[in-house]
Enzyme design. Structure first.
Site, mmCIF file in Angstrom:
data_model
loop_
_atom_site.group_PDB
_atom_site.id
_atom_site.type_symbol
_atom_site.label_atom_id
_atom_site.label_comp_id
_atom_site.label_asym_id
_atom_site.label_seq_id
_atom_site.Cartn_x
_atom_site.Cartn_y
_atom_site.Cartn_z
ATOM 1 N N GLY A 14 59.864 40.133 7.485
ATOM 2 C CA GLY A 14 59.430 39.231 6.409
ATOM 3 C C GLY A 14 58.261 38.335 6.756
ATOM 4 O O GLY A 14 58.059 37.298 6.117
ATOM 5 N N MET A 88 61.216 49.267 3.040
ATOM 6 C CA MET A 88 61.289 50.583 3.680
ATOM 7 C C MET A 88 61.939 51.663 2.817
ATOM 8 O O MET A 88 62.279 52.728 3.302
ATOM 9 C CB MET A 88 62.021 50.488 5.022
ATOM 10 C CG MET A 88 61.385 49.519 5.996
ATOM 11 S SD MET A 88 59.635 49.840 6.268
ATOM 12 C CE MET A 88 59.773 51.172 7.442
ATOM 13 N N LYS A 89 62.126 51.365 1.538
ATOM 14 C CA LYS A 89 62.663 52.398 0.651
ATOM 15 C C LYS A 89 61.600 52.782 -0.366
ATOM 16 O O LYS A 89 60.725 51.983 -0.693
ATOM 17 C CB LYS A 89 63.897 51.851 -0.084
ATOM 18 C CG LYS A 89 65.144 51.925 0.754
ATOM 19 C CD LYS A 89 66.353 51.799 -0.115
ATOM 20 C CE LYS A 89 66.714 53.125 -0.685
ATOM 21 N NZ LYS A 89 68.051 53.571 -0.459
ATOM 22 N N ILE A 90 61.729 53.988 -0.884
ATOM 23 C CA ILE A 90 60.768 54.422 -1.896
ATOM 24 C C ILE A 90 61.213 53.896 -3.258
ATOM 25 O O ILE A 90 62.393 53.950 -3.597
ATOM 26 C CB ILE A 90 60.648 55.958 -1.882
ATOM 27 C CG1 ILE A 90 59.976 56.382 -0.572
ATOM 28 C CG2 ILE A 90 59.888 56.474 -3.099
ATOM 29 C CD1 ILE A 90 59.910 57.861 -0.353
ATOM 30 N N ASN A 105 51.620 47.372 -2.786
ATOM 31 C CA ASN A 105 52.251 47.599 -1.480
ATOM 32 C C ASN A 105 51.228 47.364 -0.372
ATOM 33 O O ASN A 105 50.038 47.590 -0.564
ATOM 34 C CB ASN A 105 52.740 49.062 -1.426
ATOM 35 C CG ASN A 105 53.367 49.419 -0.096
ATOM 36 O OD1 ASN A 105 54.163 48.654 0.465
ATOM 37 N ND2 ASN A 105 53.016 50.579 0.449
ATOM 38 N N HIS A 107 50.282 48.587 3.510
ATOM 39 C CA HIS A 107 50.583 49.668 4.460
ATOM 40 C C HIS A 107 49.738 49.484 5.726
ATOM 41 O O HIS A 107 48.542 49.197 5.636
ATOM 42 C CB HIS A 107 50.286 51.031 3.813
ATOM 43 C CG HIS A 107 50.690 52.167 4.684
ATOM 44 N ND1 HIS A 107 52.004 52.549 4.847
ATOM 45 C CD2 HIS A 107 49.959 52.978 5.495
ATOM 46 C CE1 HIS A 107 52.062 53.554 5.699
ATOM 47 N NE2 HIS A 107 50.844 53.834 6.105
HETATM 48 C C1 GRF Z 1 54.000 45.493 7.721
HETATM 49 O O1 GRF Z 1 53.255 45.840 8.840
HETATM 50 C C2 GRF Z 1 53.678 46.384 6.544
HETATM 51 O O2 GRF Z 1 52.404 46.901 6.587
HETATM 52 C C3 GRF Z 1 54.674 47.505 6.688
HETATM 53 O O3 GRF Z 1 55.824 46.890 7.185
HETATM 54 C C4 GRF Z 1 55.478 45.727 7.945
HETATM 55 C C5 GRF Z 1 56.337 44.610 7.467
HETATM 56 O O4 GRF Z 1 56.279 43.492 8.279
HETATM 57 N N1 GRF Z 1 54.822 48.197 5.438
HETATM 58 P P1 GRF Z 1 56.942 42.125 7.799
HETATM 59 O O5 GRF Z 1 58.375 42.440 7.388
HETATM 60 O O6 GRF Z 1 56.140 41.582 6.681
HETATM 61 O O7 GRF Z 1 56.913 41.238 9.022
#
Ligand code: GRF
Length: 187
Positions: A14, A88-90, A105, A107
């Site tokens: 987070g 982490m889910k679609i 999103n 990435h």
């Molecule tokens: C980030 O690096 C984002 O790009 C990826 O997951 C990570 C999440 O980090 N999708 P956080 O939970 O915001 O610390």
């Protein structure tokens, strides 16, 4: 300024959520974070919801019709914008269609390169010269959709997965807020 009621979806640490909560305190920042949704009841990021008195909701994946459950809670909190921050889910096609408002999103790669998981190990294996992060609009394909912002850095020979992640996340804390500002300037 009328701010957009926003929900942030998380699954873990987070740190992007924390950054967006801080930025959303600026008078001129376009969003207000009204709800946090996690698919993981142990996500550390939930602490930021608690600390900032933001309502949060944990998805119970054992329940059938999760989409209906999510749509209901989004409606209840009058949400009209979603940011996926390490979710982490679609997100299903059905949810995207029925929600009707934009979803974005972040990435940790320069999309369209390295969609999906384990980005840093694949980037190193591929001997990439540069990498970075991308903020994009979510569609029904994984890590696809129109790109709002990309931020780039050059990989050094000393970099490993840990340092790549640190450098990428540092850029993410700039990229996500900038992408939100850019998105609402246009829309
Ligand atoms: C980030 O690096 C984002 O790009 C990826 O997951 C990570 C999440 O980090 N999708 P956080 O939970 O915001 O610390």
């Amino acid at each position: 300024m009328v701010k957009i009621n926003t929900c942030i979806f998380i699954s873990g640490q987070g740190s992007n959520l924390k950054n967006l909560i801080n930025r959303s305190r600026d008078y001129n920042f376009p969003i207000n974070i009204k709800l946090i949704i996690s698919n993981n009841k142990n996500a550390y990021g939930i602490i930021y919801a608690k600390r900032n008195s933001i309502p949060f909701f944990i998805i119970n994946s054992k329940i059938r019709n999760i989409d209906l459950q999510i749509l209901h809670i989004l409606k209840k909190h009058k949400i009209s914008f979603i940011c996926l921050a390490g979710y982490m889910k679609i997100i299903s096609k059905n949810l995207i269609l029925k929600f009707r408002y934009p979803i974005i999103n972040i990435h940790p790669s320069l999309l369209p390169k390295f969609k999906g998981l384990n980005t840093f190990s694949r980037i190193l294996k591929n001997n990439e010269k540069k990498t970075g992060c991308t903020v994009h609009i979510v569609n029904d394909k994984l890590d696809d959709g129109n790109i709002i912002i990309k931020k780039i850095f050059f990989i050094s020979s000393n970099d490993n997965e840990k340092t790549l992640k640190q450098k990428t996340q540092k850029l993410e804390y700039q990229a996500f807020p900038e992408a939100i500002i850019k998105f609402f300037r246009k829309n």
